[in-house]
Design a protein around this motif. Structure first.
Motif, PDB file in Angstrom:
ATOM      1  N   ASN A   1       0.645  -1.201  -0.201  1.00 13.40           N
ATOM      2  CA  ASN A   1      -0.168  -0.050   0.045  1.00 13.40           C
ATOM      3  C   ASN A   1       0.837   1.282  -0.137  1.00 13.40           C
ATOM      4  O   ASN A   1       0.460   2.286  -0.485  1.00 13.40           O
ATOM      5  CB  ASN A   1      -0.841  -0.237   1.251  1.00 13.40           C
TER       6      ASN A   1
ATOM      7  N   TYR B   1      -0.574  -6.683   7.672  1.00 15.86           N
ATOM      8  CA  TYR B   1      -1.803  -5.894   7.218  1.00 15.86           C
ATOM      9  C   TYR B   1      -3.126  -6.691   7.701  1.00 15.86           C
ATOM     10  O   TYR B   1      -4.017  -6.872   7.118  1.00 15.86           O
ATOM     11  CB  TYR B   1      -2.183  -6.009   5.503  1.00 15.86           C
TER      12      TYR B   1
ATOM     13  N   GLN C   1     -12.156  -8.663  -6.414  1.00 16.04           N
ATOM     14  CA  GLN C   1     -11.829  -9.058  -5.106  1.00 16.04           C
ATOM     15  C   GLN C   1     -13.070  -9.452  -4.285  1.00 16.04           C
ATOM     16  O   GLN C   1     -14.087  -8.792  -4.643  1.00 16.04           O
ATOM     17  CB  GLN C   1     -11.203  -7.794  -4.158  1.00 16.04           C
TER      18      GLN C   1
ATOM     19  N   ARG D   1     -15.373 -10.654  -0.856  1.00 18.01           N
ATOM     20  CA  ARG D   1     -15.995  -9.747   0.504  1.00 18.01           C
ATOM     21  C   ARG D   1     -15.065  -9.860   1.513  1.00 18.01           C
ATOM     22  O   ARG D   1     -15.126  -9.302   2.618  1.00 18.01           O
ATOM     23  CB  ARG D   1     -17.535 -10.104   0.818  1.00 18.01           C
ATOM     24  N   ASP D   2     -14.190 -11.205   1.677  1.00 12.26           N
ATOM     25  CA  ASP D   2     -13.271 -11.337   2.779  1.00 12.26           C
ATOM     26  C   ASP D   2     -12.315 -10.439   3.009  1.00 12.26           C
ATOM     27  O   ASP D   2     -11.551 -10.103   3.593  1.00 12.26           O
ATOM     28  CB  ASP D   2     -12.847 -12.878   2.911  1.00 12.26           C
ATOM     29  N   GLY D   3     -12.236  -9.496   1.687  1.00 17.57           N
ATOM     30  CA  GLY D   3     -11.248  -8.239   1.749  1.00 17.57           C
ATOM     31  C   GLY D   3      -9.831  -8.872   1.242  1.00 17.57           C
ATOM     32  O   GLY D   3      -8.839  -8.016   1.014  1.00 17.57           O
ATOM     33  N   TRP D   4      -9.672 -10.176   0.740  1.00 13.94           N
ATOM     34  CA  TRP D   4      -8.416 -10.611   0.433  1.00 13.94           C
ATOM     35  C   TRP D   4      -8.481 -11.526  -0.557  1.00 13.94           C
ATOM     36  O   TRP D   4      -7.607 -11.293  -1.645  1.00 13.94           O
ATOM     37  CB  TRP D   4      -7.764 -11.629   1.428  1.00 13.94           C
TER      38      TRP D   4
END
Length: 279
Positions: free
Chosen positions: A4, A68, A220, A222-225
């Motif tokens: 990031n 992260y 991407q 919904r688990d964010g990964w």
């Protein structure tokens, strides 16, 4: 993993590069251990547990665990998952492929690389995707030398893989490596020759082509990964850690532990080593 925030490029001393080689080889040995365990019926969560224990036995710390807020030691991405898959209790089945991305922190420096494994017998078109993606990694590494630029590596990888009709992922990139998992510069797998930051002596990067059988577009979850291909076709991912030593690319990581475990003979890494690798 996707980074990031970048800071300025931080070239490494020869001593630091040798420390980083050991960090990279912790990961290499871990992937070699896992090579014998990747088979139908095993779960990615079981493999993750084995990897965490093995990394710690080598006097290192799992580099991804908690990074992260990632919940595991390995990114385990089967089939249409590109990267950042979270280990779970779903067994692998014959014909799957599984990208295993692993990181380790030892002596304050990170190692980070990846390999995509076939699970038993896989479809010929999927095997070709793996072969081309791995070859594109070395095509890119050849361009990582003093005086060249980021775009030279990205162009080489993109040009090679797109000639085979594959999609080159844009949103996810390689990166600098050192005391932080993610350092400057970003290392895209696409680009234009002569563009981007210039490579200098002592730079250490992770080059990691991510190639899709179909479209380059991704989504991407919904688990964010978890990231998958938009058309749900397979994706392959291979990654090495490389330093610039005497102006040329020097491999710090190796796939030879994997090949030793699987009975594969290969000299693909020889041109990127100034001294023979001792396993």
């Amino acid at each position: 993993m996707r980074l990031n925030i970048f800071s300025m490029i931080k070239p490494k001393t020869r001593e630091e590069i040798e420390i980083m080689r050991e960090s990279a080889l912790v990961v290499s040995r871990t992937l070699g251990m896992l090579a014998k365990e990747v088979k139908p019926g095993v779960t990615t969560l079981q493999l993750d547990k084995l990897a965490e224990e093995f990394i710690r036995e080598q006097g290192a710390i799992p580099g991804f665990l908690g990074l992260y807020d990632f919940p595991n030691s390995l990114c385990m991405s089967p089939n249409s998952q590109v990267v950042h898959g979270i280990p779970n209790k779903t067994p692998l089945v014959e014909g799957d492929i599984i990208s295993i991305d692993c990181g380790a922190l030892k002596n304050d420096f990170y190692g980070d690389h990846a390999y995509t494994f076939p699970v038993g017998e896989i479809a010929p078109e999927t095997q070709k995707l793996l072969d081309v993606t791995k070859e594109s990694l070395y095509v890119g590494i050849r361009e990582f030398k003093a005086g060249n630029r980021v775009g030279d590596v990205g162009f080489a990888i993109q040009n090679f893989t797109e000639k085979h009709g594959y999609g080159v992922v844009r949103e996810l990139v390689g990166h600098g490596l050192g005391r932080k998992m993610h350092e400057d510069p970003e290392m895209p797998n696409y680009g234009r020759r002569g563009r981007g930051k210039k490579f200098v002596e002592g730079m250490v990067v992770a080059i990691e082509p991510m190639t899709n059988l179909g479209t380059h577009r991704i989504k991407q979850h919904r688990d964010g990964w978890t990231i998958t291909t938009l058309d749900n076709k397979p994706s392959a991912h291979f990654e090495h850690n490389i330093a610039i030593v005497d102006g040329k690319p020097e491999l710090l990581s190796t796939f030879q532990y994997i090949y030793e475990a699987l009975g594969i003979e290969s000299n693909e890494e020889d041109e990127f080593r100034q001294q023979p690798l001792v396993l």
